[in-house]
Design a protein around this motif. Structure first.
Motif, PDB file in Angstrom:
ATOM      1  N   MET B 134       0.830  -1.201   0.000  1.00  0.00           N
ATOM      2  CA  MET B 134       0.000   0.000   0.000  1.00  0.00           C
ATOM      3  C   MET B 134       0.870   1.259   0.000  1.00  0.00           C
ATOM      4  SD  MET B 134      -3.423  -0.056   2.160  1.00  0.00           S
ATOM      5  CE  MET B 134      -2.682  -0.001   3.734  1.00  0.00           C
ATOM      6  N   LEU B 135       1.940   1.225   0.817  1.00  0.00           N
ATOM      7  CA  LEU B 135       2.755   2.431   0.966  1.00  0.00           C
ATOM      8  C   LEU B 135       3.620   2.721  -0.253  1.00  0.00           C
ATOM      9  CD1 LEU B 135       3.877   1.967   4.682  1.00  0.00           C
ATOM     10  CD2 LEU B 135       2.070   3.411   3.803  1.00  0.00           C
ATOM     11  N   LEU B 136       3.821   1.725  -1.108  1.00  0.00           N
ATOM     12  CA  LEU B 136       4.686   1.953  -2.271  1.00  0.00           C
ATOM     13  C   LEU B 136       3.922   2.542  -3.462  1.00  0.00           C
ATOM     14  CD1 LEU B 136       7.690   1.573  -2.924  1.00  0.00           C
ATOM     15  CD2 LEU B 136       7.135  -0.564  -4.025  1.00  0.00           C
ATOM     16  N   VAL B 137       2.596   2.650  -3.332  1.00  0.00           N
ATOM     17  CA  VAL B 137       1.784   3.115  -4.466  1.00  0.00           C
ATOM     18  C   VAL B 137       2.268   4.450  -5.064  1.00  0.00           C
ATOM     19  CG1 VAL B 137      -0.519   3.968  -5.077  1.00  0.00           C
ATOM     20  CG2 VAL B 137      -0.256   1.762  -3.983  1.00  0.00           C
ATOM     21  N   PRO B 138       2.631   5.473  -4.265  1.00  0.00           N
ATOM     22  CA  PRO B 138       3.079   6.737  -4.874  1.00  0.00           C
ATOM     23  C   PRO B 138       4.260   6.565  -5.821  1.00  0.00           C
ATOM     24  CG  PRO B 138       2.722   7.055  -2.542  1.00  0.00           C
ATOM     25  CD  PRO B 138       2.580   5.594  -2.794  1.00  0.00           C
ATOM     26  N   TRP B 139       5.123   5.590  -5.514  1.00  0.00           N
ATOM     27  CA  TRP B 139       6.298   5.372  -6.357  1.00  0.00           C
ATOM     28  C   TRP B 139       5.922   4.723  -7.682  1.00  0.00           C
ATOM     29  CZ3 TRP B 139      11.267   6.764  -6.520  1.00  0.00           C
ATOM     30  CH2 TRP B 139      12.141   6.029  -7.323  1.00  0.00           C
ATOM     31  N   VAL B 140       4.780   4.001  -7.708  1.00  0.00           N
ATOM     32  CA  VAL B 140       4.420   3.232  -8.896  1.00  0.00           C
ATOM     33  C   VAL B 140       3.744   4.113  -9.955  1.00  0.00           C
ATOM     34  CG1 VAL B 140       3.082   1.246  -9.687  1.00  0.00           C
ATOM     35  CG2 VAL B 140       4.183   1.184  -7.469  1.00  0.00           C
ATOM     36  N   ILE B 141       2.974   5.100  -9.514  1.00  0.00           N
ATOM     37  CA  ILE B 141       2.282   5.970 -10.467  1.00  0.00           C
ATOM     38  C   ILE B 141       3.309   6.878 -11.149  1.00  0.00           C
ATOM     39  CG2 ILE B 141       0.487   7.723 -10.695  1.00  0.00           C
ATOM     40  CD1 ILE B 141      -0.671   6.708  -8.076  1.00  0.00           C
TER      41      ILE B 141
END
Lengths: 299, 320
Positions: B134-141
């Protein structure tokens, strides 16, 4: 940590100190969960707010009175308009073509090179491996002006093939670097056995190295995919005609036009454009993270 | 075992000649094959990285029309673009802003990332996967797209953040309209995007610290602060420095967040080297001067790259 916590739970009255340690641990755990919930809310707010906005009508977005964080009349119109918009379809197709070609090129180039660099010690192979890592550290913003001239000289400005030409500078160094790491970790006995049995080098690569290093190949492919999909500097510099734009720059430059911002469509477009990397991430998270951490821990 | 399994499919295709001669032939052809296999890589590295880098240096010495070298008054012949930049106030503002932005953002990312990794390391490992995902989502977009969302949240008239502030009685903030707020907004977005990456790197490093060290420290009566200071940090020192330097390179050369969020405004006060080079070189059409601006990134990047490489080599030696 959990093991010791369990041990403490079994004999709480045995030592007075163990009880205080246990309550200290419990507070640490509660504090950890509070911090995680707090950060998860902050980290997920922007995408969630984009989703909220994308479900609103333009009239509801323009209405300044109410709470902007809730949707009163949810609608999928923004998505539908984009999906049926031929310009947006064009962005999507351009992105897919560029990404697929670049990923294929990258993987061929880096697997061949990594195999040679990891297994066939030849003159200058050490220097070349270091050079690969150094070029990974060269950012695209340092090179885009000379590349603009070079791509322009080849007549490839305003063409997706110009992007296909320059994107490997973003993907090849890192993919080669992590593939060298994965190949180097394969035991030498394996190729010695193959050599004694008379395997040729290409056979060794295809029948031993590629299958054994498959997790590394998947991680590298994911990296190449996300990087080419999200690339922004090169397309902004090289592409000005809408019909050749990939998604990232298409959404940023074509939906944001003039003084009227159609925020519903902008956020819907941005979310649609971000969907492929997010889907890949959702299904292949472990490989994705392996690729992320491999840069510093392998090779 | 594994070798035995792999021999079966290879055996039939082996040549009929004796083993010794085929081995000799392979040895002879080995370097040729190796060169052939690395040729595509060399084409990319030399043709698309080394050559453009050299060409960029040459470009920066030309005059605007690229008909000859740029004259200079007090610098050597051909360095006129650099001279003009040195004398321009905007350029110095850009240089300061780049440094302020990169250093503040990297420090914050490192601290937030370390804190998140630590919290994540504390909870039972069963739940870690879910939280990490969940916390890595900003890095994926893709950052250009998520920055659009931030821009909309910072919008002067419809800012949803200001709406929340108003609920708590905090006065509205002119996010992108005022110099320091605009600079802060860029840093916020960059930290939001980059902190999860630090978290992942630090979490991997935390997991590699042997549990016995903590047990030994606990027996010696170390407090949790002492455990962090004398066990965790020294064990992670190398990965922390690699990640920080690497992030310094990427943040210093950042372009997309500035381009989407402020496009350099208000009054060119939030430009960093990359966005200023883009503005001068591509949008205003002064290619040589744009090339000169982007070359200013080179020294700091080279220093960081040197130390990253040293850290990575050292780490590999440790693991061997």
């Amino acid at each position: 940590m959990s093991a010791t916590a369990a041990a403490n739970r079994d004999m709480p009255s045995l030592y007075g100190k163990a009880g205080s340690l246990r309550s200290e641990r419990r507070w640490a755990l509660i504090w950890a969960y509070i911090s995680l919930i707090f950060s998860a809310i902050i980290l997920l707010t922007p995408p969630v707010y984009m989703l909220i906005t994308s479900l609103k009508t333009s009239a509801e977005i323009a209405d300044q009175k109410g709470n902007p964080w809730i949707v009163r009349n949810p609608t999928l119109d923004n998505y539908w308009e984009l999906i049926t918009n031929s310009l947006f379809q064009g962005f999507f197709i351009n992105s897919v073509i560029v990404t697929v070609v670049v990923v294929a090129l990258t993987m061929v180039i880096s697997i061949l090179a990594a195999f040679a660099l990891a297994r066939m010690r030849f003159w200058g192979s050490q220097v070349l491996a270091t050079g690969v890592f150094l070029t990974y550290l060269v950012p695209d913003t340092l090179l885009f002006i000379p590349l603009y001239q070079i791509v322009g000289g080849l007549g490839l400005l305003n063409s997706i093939w110009g992007l296909v030409l320059v994107y490997p500078t973003l993907t090849v160094p890192f993919c080669t670097w992590i593939m060298i790491g994965y190949f180097a970790s394969i035991p030498k006995e394996l190729d010695e056995a193959a050599l004694i049995d008379g395997a040729t080098w290409p056979q060794m690569l295809l029948k031993i190295f590629v299958p054994v290093a498959l997790p590394g190949i998947i991680a590298a492919t994911i990296f190449a995919f996300t990087v080419s999909w999200a690339a922004f500097v090169y397309p902004t510099a090289f592409i000005t005609t809408p019909d050749q734009m990939p998604l990232t720059i298409g959404v940023v430059s074509q939906l944001v036009r003039g003084d009227v911002f159609v925020w519903g469509q902008i956020t819907a477009g941005a979310l649609l454009a971000a969907l492929p990397p997010v889907i890949v991430y959702a299904f292949l998270m472990d490989y994705y993270i392996a690729g992320l951490t491999a840069g510093a821990t392998k090779g | 075992m594994a070798a035995d399994a792999s021999t079966a499919p290879i055996m039939p295709s082996a040549p009929n000649s004796g083993r010794a001669s085929s081995l000799q032939r392979l040895a002879r052809r080995r370097s040729t094959i190796a060169v052939l296999m690395t040729t595509p890589l060399l084409v990319v590295l030399i043709g698309l990285v080394a050559y453009p880098a050299g060409y960029g240096i040459y470009l920066s010495t030309l005059n605007r029309r690229m008909t000859g070298f740029m004259e200079a008054e007090w610098l050597p012949h051909g360095l006129g673009n650099f001279e003009i930049l040195f004398e321009s106030e905007t350029f110095w503002a850009v240089a300061w802003q780049s440094c302020i932005f990169a250093i503040t953002a990297v420090i914050l990312k490192a601290l937030v990332g370390f804190w998140l990794a630590h919290m994540l390391h504390h909870i039972p490992s069963k739940g870690q996967r879910k939280w990490r995902g969940m916390l890595l989502v900003p890095w994926v977009i893709p950052p250009a797209l998520s920055t659009l969302g931030w821009w909309w949240m910072f919008d002067p008239a419809y800012s949803s953040i200001n709406w929340l502030f108003q609920v708590f009685g905090i006065p509205a903030v002119p996010w992108l309209g005022e110099k320091w707020w605009a600079r802060l907004s860029i840093i916020i977005v960059n930290v939001w995007y980059g902190a999860p990456f630090f978290m992942i790197m630090y979490l991997a490093a935390l997991k590699s610290v042997p549990e016995q060290l903590y047990e030994a420290a606990a027996i010696d009566g170390a407090t949790s602060w002492q455990r962090l200071r004398y066990v965790t940090l020294p064990m992670m020192a190398n990965i922390i420095s690699i990640t920080v330097l690497f992030s310094l390179i990427v943040t210093f050369a950042n372009y997309d967040i500035v381009r989407v969020l402020t496009n350099g405004g208000p009054r060119d006060l939030t430009h960093v080297f990359a966005s200023y080079a883009f503005q001068v070189g591509i949008l205003s059409g002064n290619i040589p001067r744009g090339a000169a601006v982007s070359l200013f990134m080179f020294p700091i990047l080279a220093i960081c790259a040197f130390f990253v490489l040293r850290g990575v080599t050292r780490r590999n030696k440790e693991q061997m």
